[in-house]
Design a protein around this motif. Structure first.
Motif, PDB file in Angstrom:
ATOM      1  N   ALA A  29       0.830  -1.207   0.000  1.00  0.00           N
ATOM      2  CA  ALA A  29       0.000   0.000   0.000  1.00  0.00           C
ATOM      3  C   ALA A  29       0.865   1.258   0.000  1.00  0.00           C
ATOM      4  O   ALA A  29       0.564   2.239  -0.707  1.00  0.00           O
ATOM      5  N   ILE A  30       1.944   1.246   0.780  1.00  0.00           N
ATOM      6  CA  ILE A  30       2.851   2.394   0.811  1.00  0.00           C
ATOM      7  C   ILE A  30       3.532   2.570  -0.547  1.00  0.00           C
ATOM      8  O   ILE A  30       3.657   3.682  -1.063  1.00  0.00           O
ATOM      9  N   ALA A  31       3.977   1.459  -1.151  1.00  0.00           N
ATOM     10  CA  ALA A  31       4.608   1.531  -2.472  1.00  0.00           C
ATOM     11  C   ALA A  31       3.651   2.102  -3.510  1.00  0.00           C
ATOM     12  O   ALA A  31       4.054   2.865  -4.403  1.00  0.00           O
ATOM     13  N   GLU A  32       2.374   1.765  -3.412  1.00  0.00           N
ATOM     14  CA  GLU A  32       1.385   2.284  -4.353  1.00  0.00           C
ATOM     15  C   GLU A  32       1.177   3.789  -4.168  1.00  0.00           C
ATOM     16  O   GLU A  32       1.012   4.521  -5.157  1.00  0.00           O
ATOM     17  N   VAL A  33       1.190   4.265  -2.926  1.00  0.00           N
ATOM     18  CA  VAL A  33       1.075   5.694  -2.671  1.00  0.00           C
ATOM     19  C   VAL A  33       2.267   6.434  -3.282  1.00  0.00           C
ATOM     20  O   VAL A  33       2.109   7.487  -3.924  1.00  0.00           O
ATOM     21  N   ILE A  34       3.456   5.877  -3.103  1.00  0.00           N
ATOM     22  CA  ILE A  34       4.656   6.508  -3.646  1.00  0.00           C
ATOM     23  C   ILE A  34       4.602   6.550  -5.166  1.00  0.00           C
ATOM     24  O   ILE A  34       4.896   7.578  -5.798  1.00  0.00           O
ATOM     25  N   ASP A  35       4.212   5.436  -5.789  1.00  0.00           N
ATOM     26  CA  ASP A  35       4.175   5.386  -7.248  1.00  0.00           C
ATOM     27  C   ASP A  35       3.140   6.361  -7.805  1.00  0.00           C
ATOM     28  O   ASP A  35       3.401   7.052  -8.799  1.00  0.00           O
ATOM     29  N   ALA A  36       1.973   6.433  -7.176  1.00  0.00           N
ATOM     30  CA  ALA A  36       0.946   7.364  -7.639  1.00  0.00           C
ATOM     31  C   ALA A  36       1.419   8.810  -7.514  1.00  0.00           C
ATOM     32  O   ALA A  36       1.175   9.639  -8.409  1.00  0.00           O
ATOM     33  N   PHE A  37       2.098   9.116  -6.428  1.00  0.00           N
ATOM     34  CA  PHE A  37       2.637  10.459  -6.237  1.00  0.00           C
ATOM     35  C   PHE A  37       3.665  10.771  -7.310  1.00  0.00           C
ATOM     36  O   PHE A  37       3.654  11.848  -7.915  1.00  0.00           O
ATOM     37  N   ASP A  38       4.554   9.819  -7.570  1.00  0.00           N
ATOM     38  CA  ASP A  38       5.616  10.022  -8.563  1.00  0.00           C
ATOM     39  C   ASP A  38       5.031  10.176  -9.963  1.00  0.00           C
ATOM     40  O   ASP A  38       5.501  10.999 -10.759  1.00  0.00           O
ATOM     41  N   ARG A  39       3.995   9.392 -10.295  1.00  0.00           N
ATOM     42  CA  ARG A  39       3.387   9.476 -11.622  1.00  0.00           C
ATOM     43  C   ARG A  39       2.676  10.803 -11.838  1.00  0.00           C
ATOM     44  O   ARG A  39       2.455  11.209 -12.971  1.00  0.00           O
ATOM     45  N   THR A  40       2.338  11.464 -10.765  1.00  0.00           N
ATOM     46  CA  THR A  40       1.747  12.796 -10.894  1.00  0.00           C
ATOM     47  C   THR A  40       2.808  13.883 -10.927  1.00  0.00           C
ATOM     48  O   THR A  40       2.841  14.712 -11.840  1.00  0.00           O
ATOM     49  N   TRP A  41       3.718  13.902  -9.956  1.00  0.00           N
ATOM     50  CA  TRP A  41       4.524  15.077  -9.668  1.00  0.00           C
ATOM     51  C   TRP A  41       5.956  15.037 -10.173  1.00  0.00           C
ATOM     52  O   TRP A  41       6.629  16.077 -10.168  1.00  0.00           O
ATOM     53  N   SER A  42       6.467  13.890 -10.595  1.00  0.00           N
ATOM     54  CA  SER A  42       7.877  13.820 -10.977  1.00  0.00           C
ATOM     55  C   SER A  42       8.129  14.510 -12.322  1.00  0.00           C
ATOM     56  O   SER A  42       7.426  14.252 -13.301  1.00  0.00           O
ATOM     57  N   ARG A  43       9.149  15.341 -12.365  1.00  0.00           N
ATOM     58  CA  ARG A  43       9.568  15.886 -13.647  1.00  0.00           C
ATOM     59  C   ARG A  43      10.728  15.077 -14.232  1.00  0.00           C
ATOM     60  O   ARG A  43      11.309  15.450 -15.248  1.00  0.00           O
ATOM     61  N   PHE A  44      11.029  13.933 -13.590  1.00  0.00           N
ATOM     62  CA  PHE A  44      12.127  13.089 -14.041  1.00  0.00           C
ATOM     63  C   PHE A  44      11.656  11.813 -14.725  1.00  0.00           C
ATOM     64  O   PHE A  44      12.468  11.051 -15.223  1.00  0.00           O
ATOM     65  N   ARG A  45      10.353  11.542 -14.733  1.00  0.00           N
ATOM     66  CA  ARG A  45       9.857  10.364 -15.437  1.00  0.00           C
ATOM     67  C   ARG A  45       8.925  10.818 -16.563  1.00  0.00           C
ATOM     68  O   ARG A  45       8.066  11.681 -16.369  1.00  0.00           O
ATOM     69  N   PRO A  46       9.077  10.247 -17.755  1.00  0.00           N
ATOM     70  CA  PRO A  46       8.371  10.764 -18.934  1.00  0.00           C
ATOM     71  C   PRO A  46       6.875  10.538 -18.920  1.00  0.00           C
ATOM     72  O   PRO A  46       6.147  11.194 -19.682  1.00  0.00           O
ATOM     73  N   ASP A  47       6.380   9.614 -18.074  1.00  0.00           N
ATOM     74  CA  ASP A  47       4.946   9.311 -18.070  1.00  0.00           C
ATOM     75  C   ASP A  47       4.180  10.064 -16.996  1.00  0.00           C
ATOM     76  O   ASP A  47       3.009   9.776 -16.752  1.00  0.00           O
ATOM     77  N   SER A  48       4.799  11.046 -16.352  1.00  0.00           N
ATOM     78  CA  SER A  48       4.118  11.767 -15.283  1.00  0.00           C
ATOM     79  C   SER A  48       3.244  12.879 -15.844  1.00  0.00           C
ATOM     80  O   SER A  48       3.423  13.346 -16.981  1.00  0.00           O
ATOM     81  N   VAL A  49       2.300  13.332 -15.023  1.00  0.00           N
ATOM     82  CA  VAL A  49       1.472  14.471 -15.406  1.00  0.00           C
ATOM     83  C   VAL A  49       2.330  15.716 -15.573  1.00  0.00           C
ATOM     84  O   VAL A  49       2.145  16.497 -16.517  1.00  0.00           O
ATOM     85  N   VAL A  50       3.281  15.913 -14.683  1.00  0.00           N
ATOM     86  CA  VAL A  50       4.154  17.088 -14.769  1.00  0.00           C
ATOM     87  C   VAL A  50       4.955  17.083 -16.061  1.00  0.00           C
ATOM     88  O   VAL A  50       5.142  18.136 -16.692  1.00  0.00           O
ATOM     89  N   SER A  51       5.427  15.910 -16.501  1.00  0.00           N
ATOM     90  CA  SER A  51       6.151  15.839 -17.772  1.00  0.00           C
ATOM     91  C   SER A  51       5.239  16.190 -18.942  1.00  0.00           C
ATOM     92  O   SER A  51       5.662  16.839 -19.905  1.00  0.00           O
ATOM     93  N   ALA A  52       3.980  15.760 -18.878  1.00  0.00           N
ATOM     94  CA  ALA A  52       3.028  16.123 -19.928  1.00  0.00           C
ATOM     95  C   ALA A  52       2.785  17.628 -19.947  1.00  0.00           C
ATOM     96  O   ALA A  52       2.669  18.245 -21.018  1.00  0.00           O
ATOM     97  N   MET A  53       2.714  18.245 -18.777  1.00  0.00           N
ATOM     98  CA  MET A  53       2.517  19.691 -18.696  1.00  0.00           C
ATOM     99  C   MET A  53       3.670  20.458 -19.327  1.00  0.00           C
ATOM    100  O   MET A  53       3.485  21.571 -19.823  1.00  0.00           O
ATOM    101  N   ALA A  54       4.862  19.869 -19.288  1.00  0.00           N
ATOM    102  CA  ALA A  54       6.021  20.534 -19.877  1.00  0.00           C
ATOM    103  C   ALA A  54       5.995  20.506 -21.403  1.00  0.00           C
ATOM    104  O   ALA A  54       6.760  21.232 -22.050  1.00  0.00           O
ATOM    105  N   GLN A  55       5.102  19.679 -21.977  1.00  0.00           N
ATOM    106  CA  GLN A  55       5.038  19.536 -23.429  1.00  0.00           C
ATOM    107  C   GLN A  55       3.939  20.373 -24.068  1.00  0.00           C
ATOM    108  O   GLN A  55       4.063  20.770 -25.232  1.00  0.00           O
ATOM    109  N   GLN A  56       2.869  20.632 -23.333  1.00  0.00           N
ATOM    110  CA  GLN A  56       1.757  21.365 -23.932  1.00  0.00           C
ATOM    111  C   GLN A  56       0.904  22.034 -22.869  1.00  0.00           C
ATOM    112  O   GLN A  56       0.897  21.614 -21.710  1.00  0.00           O
ATOM    113  N   ALA A  57       0.199  23.073 -23.291  1.00  0.00           N
ATOM    114  CA  ALA A  57      -0.758  23.734 -22.413  1.00  0.00           C
ATOM    115  C   ALA A  57      -1.998  22.870 -22.280  1.00  0.00           C
ATOM    116  O   ALA A  57      -2.253  21.975 -23.081  1.00  0.00           O
ATOM    117  N   GLY A  58      -2.783  23.141 -21.235  1.00  0.00           N
ATOM    118  CA  GLY A  58      -4.004  22.369 -21.057  1.00  0.00           C
ATOM    119  C   GLY A  58      -4.531  22.476 -19.648  1.00  0.00           C
ATOM    120  O   GLY A  58      -4.080  23.302 -18.850  1.00  0.00           O
TER     121      GLY A  58
END
Length: 286
Positions: A29-58
């Motif tokens: 459960a803790i690992a899942e919380v960490i992964d979900a957080f990283d998939r949203t906020w990381s600017r170091f992984r290409p599949d994150s929401v933050v990485s998508a924001m760096a590519q286009q407005a929206g």
């Protein structure tokens, strides 16, 4: 505390000390919380929401965005814009980028003003690509989220330590040494952290990669800060709050931050001075 779990996540080392065993399902459960957080906020992984924001407005939905970005609203106001999560592009330009090139590509410029972003709760709308970096308070929020998972599992006595971002819940205080910013084998003081409190430290040598290049940037200029080299903050209840205030103290004086949230602070200045709150729950060795 008699159960210790050590692991690496989001680029740092974690220690969880608990008063009860940590069963496999809780660790998952803790690992899942960490992964979900990283998939949203990381600017170091290409599949994150933050990485998508760096590519286009929206328009973007960010998990826990109301909590985290609402805190950034307060930090931006308290520091006259110096603390601003839109500083990510300046960090990348200085070399602290998604590939960890650590090679500057030019002179960074000021970040867009935080007020230029439209936010409603956890949803933000951007008019152009932006590079979001929540390093000033994001790790602290993740500490809070993990501690909440532990509490939800019935483990009330726990200390979560993410390499210096510490949240302690229990019945007795713990002692935490304040690492000397120039010598990790020494301490400049010790804090007695009460139950229900957080201690967060930040130093310009934590992520430094060249002459005067480090991760604590003034968003108003895009340049690394120079006047303060290390900060520790003790705050009740939330590691996110302590983490954000630790960054804010690089840019604002202690008096102006006193009313943002009740806390105690230790600051090491570039000229060698060490200043601290009179009610600090501990001792400074200077």
């Amino acid at each position: 505390m008699d159960q210790v779990w050590r692991f690496d996540a989001i680029g740092t080392e974690w220690h969880i000390d608990a008063s009860a065993p940590l069963p496999p399902e809780l660790r998952i459960a803790i690992a899942e919380v960490i992964d979900a957080f990283d998939r949203t906020w990381s600017r170091f992984r290409p599949d994150s929401v933050v990485s998508a924001m760096a590519q286009q407005a929206g328009t973007w939905e960010l998990d826990h965005g109301d909590r985290l970005l609402g805190w950034y609203d307060q930090l931006a106001r308290a520091t006259a814009g110096a603390v601003n999560p839109l500083v990510g592009r300046a960090l990348s330009d200085l070399g602290y980028d998604a590939t960890y090139s650590l090679t500057p590509i030019g002179t960074p410029s000021a970040a867009p003003q935080w007020e230029s972003i439209t936010r409603s709760g956890s949803t933000i709308t951007t008019k152009e690509p932006v590079v979001l970096d929540v390093g000033a308070a994001g790790k602290g929020l993740l500490v809070d989220l993990i501690a909440d998972v532990m509490t939800g599992a019935g483990i009330d006595e726990v200390t979560v330590d993410a390499s210096g971002d510490v949240l302690h819940r229990g019945t007795s205080p713990i002692q935490v040494a304040l690492e000397h910013p120039a010598d990790p084998t020494r301490a400049i003081g010790v804090v007695e952290l009460p139950p229900g409190s957080a201690l967060c430290g930040s130093a310009t040598n934590r992520r430094a990669w060249g002459d005067g290049l480090h991760h604590v940037l003034d968003a108003r200029t895009g340049q690394p800060t120079r006047d303060v080299i290390a900060v520790w903050v003790v705050a009740e209840g939330s590691c996110m709050v302590a983490d954000g205030l630790a960054t804010a103290h690089f840019f604002a004086d202690a008096e102006s931050l006193a009313d943002v949230y009740r806390h105690q602070v230790v600051r090491v200045h570039a000229d060698g001075r060490v200043t601290w709150s009179a009610d600090l729950p501990g001792e400074v060795f200077v």
